[in-house]
Design a protein around this motif. Structure first.
Motif, PDB file in Angstrom:
ATOM      1  N   ALA A 239       0.820  -1.381   0.064  1.00 51.16           N
ATOM      2  CA  ALA A 239       0.034   0.105   0.021  1.00 51.16           C
ATOM      3  C   ALA A 239       0.814   1.269   0.048  1.00 51.16           C
ATOM      4  N   GLN A 240       1.838   1.144   0.597  1.00 51.94           N
ATOM      5  CA  GLN A 240       2.648   2.513   0.686  1.00 51.94           C
ATOM      6  C   GLN A 240       3.412   2.594  -0.252  1.00 51.94           C
ATOM      7  N   ASN A 241       3.676   1.456  -1.079  1.00 54.38           N
ATOM      8  CA  ASN A 241       4.709   1.782  -2.581  1.00 54.38           C
ATOM      9  C   ASN A 241       3.640   2.191  -3.446  1.00 54.38           C
ATOM     10  N   ILE A 242       2.320   1.949  -3.493  1.00 55.38           N
ATOM     11  CA  ILE A 242       1.235   2.366  -4.432  1.00 55.38           C
ATOM     12  C   ILE A 242       1.010   3.547  -4.168  1.00 55.38           C
ATOM     13  N   ARG A 243       0.783   4.032  -2.959  1.00 58.02           N
ATOM     14  CA  ARG A 243       0.425   5.452  -2.551  1.00 58.02           C
ATOM     15  C   ARG A 243       1.372   6.585  -3.030  1.00 58.02           C
ATOM     16  N   ALA A 244       2.362   6.004  -3.286  1.00 56.68           N
ATOM     17  CA  ALA A 244       3.820   7.031  -3.612  1.00 56.68           C
ATOM     18  C   ALA A 244       3.386   7.451  -5.060  1.00 56.68           C
ATOM     19  N   THR A 245       3.029   6.422  -5.960  1.00 59.86           N
ATOM     20  CA  THR A 245       2.713   6.718  -7.411  1.00 59.86           C
ATOM     21  C   THR A 245       1.278   7.189  -7.328  1.00 59.86           C
ATOM     22  N   ARG A 246       0.349   6.601  -6.798  1.00 56.02           N
ATOM     23  CA  ARG A 246      -1.216   7.065  -6.935  1.00 56.02           C
ATOM     24  C   ARG A 246      -1.607   7.424  -5.673  1.00 56.02           C
ATOM     25  N   PRO A 247      -1.496   8.725  -5.505  1.00 53.62           N
ATOM     26  CA  PRO A 247      -1.957   9.345  -4.411  1.00 53.62           C
ATOM     27  C   PRO A 247      -3.592   9.346  -3.828  1.00 53.62           C
ATOM     28  N   GLN A 248      -4.279   9.086  -5.072  1.00 57.28           N
ATOM     29  CA  GLN A 248      -5.681   8.815  -4.966  1.00 57.28           C
ATOM     30  C   GLN A 248      -6.338   7.842  -4.555  1.00 57.28           C
ATOM     31  N   THR A 249      -5.469   6.797  -4.202  1.00 54.06           N
ATOM     32  CA  THR A 249      -5.885   5.268  -3.934  1.00 54.06           C
ATOM     33  C   THR A 249      -6.202   5.228  -2.549  1.00 54.06           C
ATOM     34  N   HIS A 250      -7.395   4.727  -2.164  1.00 56.11           N
ATOM     35  CA  HIS A 250      -7.854   4.295  -0.702  1.00 56.11           C
ATOM     36  C   HIS A 250      -7.548   2.941  -0.477  1.00 56.11           C
ATOM     37  N   PHE A 251      -7.122   2.677   0.507  1.00 53.47           N
ATOM     38  CA  PHE A 251      -6.755   1.198   1.057  1.00 53.47           C
ATOM     39  C   PHE A 251      -7.801   0.695   2.162  1.00 53.47           C
ATOM     40  N   VAL A 252      -8.384  -0.335   2.192  1.00 55.67           N
ATOM     41  CA  VAL A 252      -8.982  -0.996   3.080  1.00 55.67           C
ATOM     42  C   VAL A 252      -8.845  -2.378   3.570  1.00 55.67           C
ATOM     43  N   ILE A 253      -8.966  -2.779   4.903  1.00 53.33           N
ATOM     44  CA  ILE A 253      -8.960  -4.104   5.258  1.00 53.33           C
ATOM     45  C   ILE A 253     -10.160  -4.639   5.870  1.00 53.33           C
ATOM     46  N   PRO A 254     -11.160  -5.448   4.836  1.00 54.34           N
ATOM     47  CA  PRO A 254     -12.306  -6.177   5.773  1.00 54.34           C
ATOM     48  C   PRO A 254     -11.764  -6.934   6.664  1.00 54.34           C
ATOM     49  N   VAL A 255     -12.097  -6.725   7.889  1.00 48.44           N
ATOM     50  CA  VAL A 255     -11.451  -7.448   9.131  1.00 48.44           C
ATOM     51  C   VAL A 255     -12.381  -8.679   9.232  1.00 48.44           C
ATOM     52  N   ALA A 256     -11.844  -9.892   9.331  1.00 44.54           N
ATOM     53  CA  ALA A 256     -12.576 -11.139   9.734  1.00 44.54           C
ATOM     54  C   ALA A 256     -13.038 -10.941  10.930  1.00 44.54           C
ATOM     55  N   PRO A 257     -14.149 -11.458  11.196  1.00 45.38           N
ATOM     56  CA  PRO A 257     -14.907 -11.437  12.361  1.00 45.38           C
ATOM     57  C   PRO A 257     -14.064 -12.273  13.561  1.00 45.38           C
ATOM     58  N   THR A 258     -13.268 -13.023  13.365  1.00 43.66           N
ATOM     59  CA  THR A 258     -12.368 -13.601  14.381  1.00 43.66           C
ATOM     60  C   THR A 258     -11.187 -12.884  14.553  1.00 43.66           C
ATOM     61  N   VAL A 259     -11.070 -11.882  13.852  1.00 43.54           N
ATOM     62  CA  VAL A 259      -9.649 -11.280  14.317  1.00 43.54           C
ATOM     63  C   VAL A 259     -10.004 -10.019  14.944  1.00 43.54           C
ATOM     64  N   GLU A 260      -9.136  -9.775  15.843  1.00 41.26           N
ATOM     65  CA  GLU A 260      -9.377  -8.623  16.724  1.00 41.26           C
ATOM     66  C   GLU A 260      -8.399  -7.575  16.241  1.00 41.26           C
ATOM     67  N   LEU A 261      -8.610  -6.362  16.577  1.00 40.55           N
ATOM     68  CA  LEU A 261      -7.778  -5.213  15.985  1.00 40.55           C
ATOM     69  C   LEU A 261      -6.546  -5.122  16.794  1.00 40.55           C
ATOM     70  N   ALA A 262      -6.531  -5.669  17.937  1.00 40.25           N
ATOM     71  CA  ALA A 262      -5.303  -5.569  18.579  1.00 40.25           C
ATOM     72  C   ALA A 262      -4.382  -6.717  17.902  1.00 40.25           C
ATOM     73  N   THR A 263      -4.956  -7.580  17.275  1.00 39.95           N
ATOM     74  CA  THR A 263      -4.243  -8.773  16.677  1.00 39.95           C
ATOM     75  C   THR A 263      -3.390  -8.163  15.485  1.00 39.95           C
ATOM     76  N   LEU A 264      -4.194  -7.497  14.689  1.00 45.91           N
ATOM     77  CA  LEU A 264      -3.600  -6.791  13.549  1.00 45.91           C
ATOM     78  C   LEU A 264      -2.799  -5.794  13.670  1.00 45.91           C
ATOM     79  N   ALA A 265      -2.846  -5.236  14.782  1.00 49.42           N
ATOM     80  CA  ALA A 265      -1.955  -4.097  15.167  1.00 49.42           C
ATOM     81  C   ALA A 265      -0.666  -4.743  15.789  1.00 49.42           C
ATOM     82  N   ARG A 266      -0.809  -5.905  16.390  1.00 48.98           N
ATOM     83  CA  ARG A 266       0.530  -6.669  16.980  1.00 48.98           C
ATOM     84  C   ARG A 266       1.378  -7.117  15.485  1.00 48.98           C
ATOM     85  N   PHE A 267       0.786  -7.669  14.624  1.00 47.57           N
ATOM     86  CA  PHE A 267       1.389  -8.146  13.460  1.00 47.57           C
ATOM     87  C   PHE A 267       1.922  -6.925  12.668  1.00 47.57           C
ATOM     88  N   ALA A 268       1.416  -5.808  12.821  1.00 46.35           N
ATOM     89  CA  ALA A 268       1.810  -4.610  12.189  1.00 46.35           C
ATOM     90  C   ALA A 268       3.189  -3.896  12.861  1.00 46.35           C
TER      91      ALA A 268
END
Length: 324
Positions: free
Chosen positions: A113-142
């Protein structure tokens, strides 16, 4: 009992003595794409409290419901108070739902996403979070301090911001975290999706959403969802990781297809990228697809040609009624 199948090919090899138990009903996902969008959210209306559109809206200074998200379905409120439809370039990112996949998928997709945004600033990114995944879990892996694979997959970390509604990358790219499930309406609006292997490739294919499928091998024991004995061995306590690495090494050498649309077609309809993936190269591929929309249209048409006919919900209901 009866069985419903998506296409005739699914039951072609059924022994004749059991053929009467099967019926071709079509594709349930095709029915979803025919459902009209919900009506716009009306301030003060009877549906305000329970409306599925109300969560994305926040109360503005003037008392109006003002969306802070470019993705709030299906409209956002403009400066003049009118509801305006969105026409934005959205990329969906599906990094997985199990820890082994998330450990690679989250940092890799953030780096892409960061590499794409450098060329296409108009692009929006979204993660449809699986119902079994906690936001804290995503943050931990990031978090580069808690996930050593961040350094091996582009070196782009992220953190939760704005009430846990976004992952913000090191380079300042916001990735929205979409909590409403199922997210079919959102996915249908995506220009394309970046995804791992799994059932999500079948869903995206049936929705006709172009995709790029990632199979990073920086952590070879990430894939453990095999059928039969390989799946049992790969998920054994303690020894499972070793079995998974060996099984995946053997499977990857076979040159087989992994995304469901490709399996159905018997050839590569959507790109499958396998190996020690580099986010810059993947971003270049995606930028090329976005720059040449005719390539995405060809992919979309081929995906739609692979799915079953609509009307499956009604046919399945009739099938159930016939058994009562």
């Amino acid at each position: 009992y009866k069985f419903g199948a998506m296409k005739p090919e699914a039951i072609a090899k059924i022994p004749p003595q059991y053929a009467h138990k099967f019926a071709v009903v079509g594709d349930l996902m095709a029915d979803i794409t025919d459902i009209p969008p919900p009506p716009p959210f009306v301030r003060g209306g009877p549906e305000e409290k329970d409306s599925p559109l109300s969560p994305p809206f926040q109360r503005g200074a003037g008392g109006d419901n003002t969306s802070h998200s470019p993705l709030s379905p299906p409209f956002s409120r403009g400066a003049g108070g009118d509801l305006i439809p969105h026409d934005q370039e959205i990329i969906g990112m599906l990094p997985g739902s199990k820890p082994a996949k998330l450990a690679q998928g989250v940092p890799l997709t953030l780096a892409i996403a960061q590499n794409i945004r450098a060329t296409r600033p108009q692009t929006h990114f979204v993660i449809p979070v699986a119902p079994t995944v906690e936001l804290a879990t995503l943050a931990r892996f990031a978090d580069r301090d808690r996930n050593p694979l961040v350094a091996k997959l582009g070196g782009v970390g992220g953190r939760l911001v704005e009430g846990y509604r976004f992952l913000l990358t090191d380079g300042g790219v916001k990735v929205e975290l979409w909590r409403q499930t199922p997210a079919y309406d959102l996915l249908s609006r995506c220009r394309l999706c970046i995804t791992t292997v799994g059932a999500n490739t079948a869903e995206l294919g049936s929705l006709g959403v172009p995709m790029v499928v990632l199979l990073p091998t920086q952590q070879l024991d990430a894939m453990r969802a095999w059928d039969g004995l390989p799946g049992l061995l790969a998920n054994l306590p303690l020894a499972g990781s070793g079995f998974a690495k060996a099984i995946n090494w053997l499977v990857l050498r076979q040159g087989r297809l992994f995304a469901w649309p490709n399996i159905w077609a018997g050839e590569e309809v959507v790109p499958e990228l396998l190996g020690e993936l580099e986010p810059e190269a993947i971003a270049d591929l995606i930028i090329d697809l976005l720059t040449h929309p005719q390539k995405l249209e060809i992919m979309r048409d081929r995906l739609l040609a692979l799915r079953g006919e609509p009307g499956a919900a009604e046919k399945l209901a009739r099938l159930v009624l016939s058994l009562l």
